[in-house]
Write a protein that holds these residues in place. Sequence first.
Motif, PDB file in Angstrom:
ATOM      1  N   HIS A  37       3.431  -0.314   5.192  1.00  0.00           N
ATOM      2  CA  HIS A  37       2.288  -1.307   5.856  1.00  0.00           C
ATOM      3  C   HIS A  37       0.982  -1.408   5.198  1.00  0.00           C
ATOM      4  N   SER A  38       0.468  -2.647   5.441  1.00  0.00           N
ATOM      5  CA  SER A  38      -0.855  -3.118   4.584  1.00  0.00           C
ATOM      6  C   SER A  38      -1.515  -4.041   5.629  1.00  0.00           C
ATOM      7  N   PRO A  39      -2.698  -4.531   5.144  1.00  0.00           N
ATOM      8  CA  PRO A  39      -3.508  -5.478   5.982  1.00  0.00           C
ATOM      9  C   PRO A  39      -2.788  -6.863   5.366  1.00  0.00           C
ATOM     10  N   HIS A  40      -1.915  -6.906   4.541  1.00  0.00           N
ATOM     11  CA  HIS A  40      -1.177  -8.369   4.144  1.00  0.00           C
ATOM     12  C   HIS A  40      -0.224  -8.747   4.940  1.00  0.00           C
ATOM     13  N   GLU A  41       0.412  -7.757   5.855  1.00  0.00           N
ATOM     14  CA  GLU A  41       1.624  -8.164   6.766  1.00  0.00           C
ATOM     15  C   GLU A  41       0.863  -8.978   7.930  1.00  0.00           C
ATOM     16  N   SER A 290     -11.476  -3.774   2.746  1.00  0.00           N
ATOM     17  CA  SER A 290     -11.849  -3.945   1.452  1.00  0.00           C
ATOM     18  C   SER A 290     -10.452  -3.688   0.284  1.00  0.00           C
ATOM     19  N   ALA A 291      -9.625  -3.103   0.851  1.00  0.00           N
ATOM     20  CA  ALA A 291      -8.698  -2.928  -0.202  1.00  0.00           C
ATOM     21  C   ALA A 291      -7.953  -4.386  -0.813  1.00  0.00           C
ATOM     22  N   CYS A 292      -8.130  -5.367  -0.143  1.00  0.00           N
ATOM     23  CA  CYS A 292      -7.644  -6.658  -0.489  1.00  0.00           C
ATOM     24  C   CYS A 292      -8.388  -7.211  -1.673  1.00  0.00           C
ATOM     25  N   LEU A 293      -9.976  -6.745  -1.718  1.00  0.00           N
ATOM     26  CA  LEU A 293     -10.486  -7.336  -2.550  1.00  0.00           C
ATOM     27  C   LEU A 293     -10.576  -6.545  -4.190  1.00  0.00           C
ATOM     28  N   LEU A 322      -2.440   4.697   7.683  1.00  0.00           N
ATOM     29  CA  LEU A 322      -2.405   3.338   7.638  1.00  0.00           C
ATOM     30  C   LEU A 322      -3.229   2.875   6.496  1.00  0.00           C
ATOM     31  N   HIS A 323      -4.518   3.414   6.729  1.00  0.00           N
ATOM     32  CA  HIS A 323      -5.451   2.685   5.802  1.00  0.00           C
ATOM     33  C   HIS A 323      -5.203   3.307   4.185  1.00  0.00           C
ATOM     34  N   ILE A 324      -4.566   4.201   3.882  1.00  0.00           N
ATOM     35  CA  ILE A 324      -4.214   4.454   2.549  1.00  0.00           C
ATOM     36  C   ILE A 324      -3.018   3.891   2.084  1.00  0.00           C
TER      37      ILE A 324
END
Length: 341
Positions: A37-41, A290-293, A322-324
Amino acid sequence: MDRAQESTESLRHKCAACFRQFNKVEHLVEHMKISYHSPHEPICAICKKHCRFYDSLREHLIGPLPKAKCAKQFSERGCRLCLKVFPTTEQLIYHRAACQSLTPLPPVKKEQISAIALDCEMVGGGQDGSLDLCARVCLVNEEEKVLFHYYVKPPIPITNYRYDITGIKPEHLMEAMPLKQVQETIQQILYNGEAIWRIRLKGGKAKVLVGHGLDHDLQCLAMEYPTHLIRDTAKYIPLLKTSKASNSLKYLTQSFLGYKIQNGTRDPYEDCVASMRIYKKMRNQDHYQSACLSATKFVSENAVYSRMKQKDLEKMSPEALLHISQSDFYCWCIDSRSQPT
């Protein structure tokens, strides 16, 4: 009975992304290790549920059995193409004009990567005409201008022109360009006119190659291209079906761009434009965190999980887990931030 049920629910451990529940915290941790799982989903803008594919998110919002609360709000303020939800109906109306526009999106900045879309039309070779031979090829840039659009002379005889699909007749190929010349021209375009050996040895900049089913197109062109520079709408995980099979370009264009293609004989220019627009739409997503950046490459394993002790992971909240968590695919939104290496 109700209190007992509430007590049971409170003891269960709920994934902060997909909302799946587990009886034991170690089962939740194992789920997070393999789910990526990630912000990209694709994420529901209303309940914030993560989905693996856009097909799943569409089912969640407008499917036969949608989530009632989300479906109600989406029907009032949601865009059926990009699946975003807006605070007011006025903002939705303003957004639709841009989301459904058939004009190309603005070009990227100079320091960002540029892309070229490619599509081929195939005729048949061999005794039964089942062997795919490239007979027409088209390349367009991000502004949808044609860079190269020619008929191609296959290296072996054609036994089936597949006219109903391709619209190609023998007279079209009488003065067609030889395959070898086509290969050289395409390479010059994709590699910015630099020699291929220079690109490979000295790290020169080549274009990102966009298309649908590019493996097959490149095979029929007898060409290779660096994997990290290929953006294939037939393989991009969020665009796949829930069965993990590929959606057709016709379906993706209808679903994400709001218009129909391939209504008669196929036009490689039309397919190039469709795949380029889908790519740019996916690339222009603005994912949170910020992980995307900092992510210039996707991580093939959840490296943070592998470095931490099990007991420490089990002490973390679902939101912290989820954050990690990291994606297992390269999200195209990263293309808008940096050149992949």
